[in-house]
Write an enzyme that holds these catalytic residues in place. Structure first.
Site, mmCIF file in Angstrom:
data_model
loop_
_atom_site.group_PDB
_atom_site.id
_atom_site.type_symbol
_atom_site.label_atom_id
_atom_site.label_comp_id
_atom_site.label_asym_id
_atom_site.label_seq_id
_atom_site.Cartn_x
_atom_site.Cartn_y
_atom_site.Cartn_z
ATOM 1 N N ASN A 149 0.827 -1.200 0.000
ATOM 2 C CA ASN A 149 0.000 0.000 0.000
ATOM 3 C C ASN A 149 0.869 1.260 0.000
ATOM 4 O O ASN A 149 0.623 2.220 -0.735
ATOM 5 C CB ASN A 149 -0.898 -0.011 1.234
ATOM 6 N N GLU A 207 -7.157 -5.788 5.647
ATOM 7 C CA GLU A 207 -6.687 -6.703 4.609
ATOM 8 C C GLU A 207 -6.929 -8.157 4.983
ATOM 9 O O GLU A 207 -6.364 -9.068 4.368
ATOM 10 C CB GLU A 207 -5.190 -6.484 4.346
ATOM 11 N N ASP A 222 -6.556 -0.779 -2.875
ATOM 12 C CA ASP A 222 -7.978 -1.133 -2.982
ATOM 13 C C ASP A 222 -8.211 -2.151 -4.094
ATOM 14 O O ASP A 222 -9.045 -3.052 -3.961
ATOM 15 C CB ASP A 222 -8.819 0.116 -3.246
#
Length: 363
Positions: A222, A257, A231
Site C-alpha cells: 500500500n 486486509e 484497494d
C-alpha cells in the site's frame, strides 16, 4: 453529578481529538464519532478493530475510515429506512383496505338495487315499466363496471408501490450486509453466517471449517503503490475467494486486509485442500497495471484453518483460526497452517458437548 458528566464528556472529546491528530485522521463528524467511541470504550469490537490497525502500523485512509464508520455506525441508516418503509407499507395497506371496503359497499348497494328492480317487475308489469327497469339496470351496471375498473387501476398502483417499497428494503438490507469496496459479505454478515452454520452443525452433527486469510505485506504494498492500488488488490483477493468457493460457502471481508471463509459441511482436510488451492492459484499470477504496464508484483496470502467443535464458544473457534493464521505468517507467509499445526498448549480446550439451546450459542 451533572458537572462531573460534562467534565467526563469533555475529557473524552479532547482525547479523541488528540488521537485523531496523532494518526492523521481528518476531523469529520463521522471520524469524530468513531474516535469518541474508541476513547470512551463503548464498543469493544470497535476498540479491537482500531487497535489492530494501530499495532500493525496501518494508516487511517479515507477508505478505511469510511469502512469503519460503515461497519460500526451504519445501523441508524438501516433503522431509518426500515421505519420509513414500514410507514409506507402501512399507508399503502390502509389505502388497499379502504378501496376494498368501498368495493364491498358498492357491490352491496348494487345488489340492493337489483332486488328493487326485480320487485318492480313482479306482479304484472307493463311494457313501460319493463323498459324503465331495463334502462336503470343498464345505468347501474355501467356505473358498477366503471367503479370496478377504477378499483383495478388503484389496486395495481398500490401493488407497484408495495413492491417498490419491498425492493428498497431488500436493497438496504443487502447493502448493510455487504462490504462496499469488495462486494462480498462484511463483518456483520460474517458473524450472522458463522452463527447460522454452527447452529446447523449442532442440529445435524456436521462440520464447519473456518479459514482466516490475510494479504502478506499489504501495508508495504500500500505504501509503495498507493491506496488506490491497494484497494484494487483487496478487490482482486475478494474476487478470487468468491470464484473459488461454491454452494453455501461464504467469503467475507473480516476487516482491513483480512478475509475469512465459512465452509459448512467441510472437514479440516477438505478446507486445507481448498485453502492451498486458493493460495497457489493467486500466487501464480503477477499484478500489472492495465494503463501503464507497471508490474506491482505478486499478491500472496497466509491462511489459517480451524474446525468448529460442537458446544464450543465461537470466539474459541475464531481464536484457533487466528493462531493458525499467525503461525503461517511466522513460518514465512504465503502458506497454509491449520489448528493441527499449533503447539499442544496453544490449542484451546474444547468443552464437552451438551444439549444447549441453539440460541445460547456464544459469539
Amino acid at each position: 453529578m451533572r458537572s462531573e458528566q460534562v467534565d467526563g464528556a469533555r475529557a473524552i472529546a479532547e482525547q479523541a481529538m488528540t488521537a485523531m491528530a496523532r494518526y492523521d485522521v481528518p476531523a469529520t463528524p463521522e471520524n469524530y464519532t468513531i474516535w469518541y467511541a474508541y476513547v470512551a470504550g463503548s464498543d469493544p469490537e470497535l476498540v479491537k478493530a482500531l487497535n489492530v490497525v494501530i499495532s500493525n502500523h496501518g494508516t487511517f485512509t479515507p477508505e478505511r475510515n469510511a469502512e469503519i464508520y460503515e461497519r460500526f455506525f451504519s445501523r441508524s441508516r438501516l433503522d431509518q429506512t426500515v421505519q420509513s418503509t414500514g410507514e409506507g407499507l402501512e399507508s399503502a395497506m390502509t389505502r388497499v383496505l379502504r378501496l376494498l371496503g368501498d368495493f364491498d359497499a358498492d357491490q352491496t348497494a348494487y345488489g340492493h338495487k337489483l332486488a328493487q328492480m326485480s320487485g318492480a317487475l313482479e306482479g304484472g308489469s307493463t311494457a313501460e315499466t319493463v323498459q324503465a327497469v331495463l334502462r336503470q339496470l343498464r345505468q347501474e351496471t355501467r356505473a358498477i363496471l366503471v367503479k370496478n375498473q377504477e378499483l383495478e387501476h388503484r389496486l395495481a398502483r398500490s401493488k407497484r408501490e408495495i413492491e417498490q417499497l419491498r425492493q428498497n428494503l431488500e436493497s438496504v438490507r443487502r447493502d448493510a450486509l455487504t462490504d462496499p469496496l469488495t462486494g462480498i459479505a462484511n463483518r456483520k454478515q460474517f458473524d450472522q453466517r458463522l452463527r447460522e452454520a454452527c447452529a446447523a452443525a449442532l442440529e445435524d452433527g456436521g462440520a464447519v471449517a473456518l479459514v482466516m486469510v490475510d494479504i502478506d505485506h499489504f501495508k508495504a504494498f500500500n505504501d509503495r503503490f498507493g491506496h488506490r492500488v491497494g484497494d484494487e488488490v483487496l478487490k482482486l483477493v475478494a474476487r478470487h475467494l468468491r470464484n473459488q468457493v461454491k454452494g453455501r460457502d461464504t467469503p467475507a471481508r473480516y476487516g482491513g486486509e483480512e478475509f475469512a471463509l465459512i465452509l459448512p459441511s467441510t472437514t479440516l482436510a477438505g478446507a486445507g485442500v481448498l485453502a492451498e488451492q486458493i493460495r497457489k492459484s493467486l500466487a501464480e499470477h503477477s499484478l500489472t497495471s492495465r494503463k501503464t504496464d507497471l508490474r506491482y508484483g505478486k499478491v500472496t496470502l497466509s491462511l489459517g484453518i480451524a474446525v468448529y467443535q460442537l458446544g464450543e464458544r465461537l470466539d474459541d473457534l475464531l481464536q484457533r483460526a487466528d493462531r493458525a493464521l499467525y503461525l503461517a505468517k511466522d513460518k514465512g507467509r504465503n502458506r497454509v497452517c491449520t489448528e493441527a499445526d499449533l503447539p499442544a498448549d496453544a490449542q484451546a480446550e474444547v468443552p464437552a458437548f451438551t444439549t444447549a439451546k441453539l440460541d445460547r450459542l456464544e459469539t
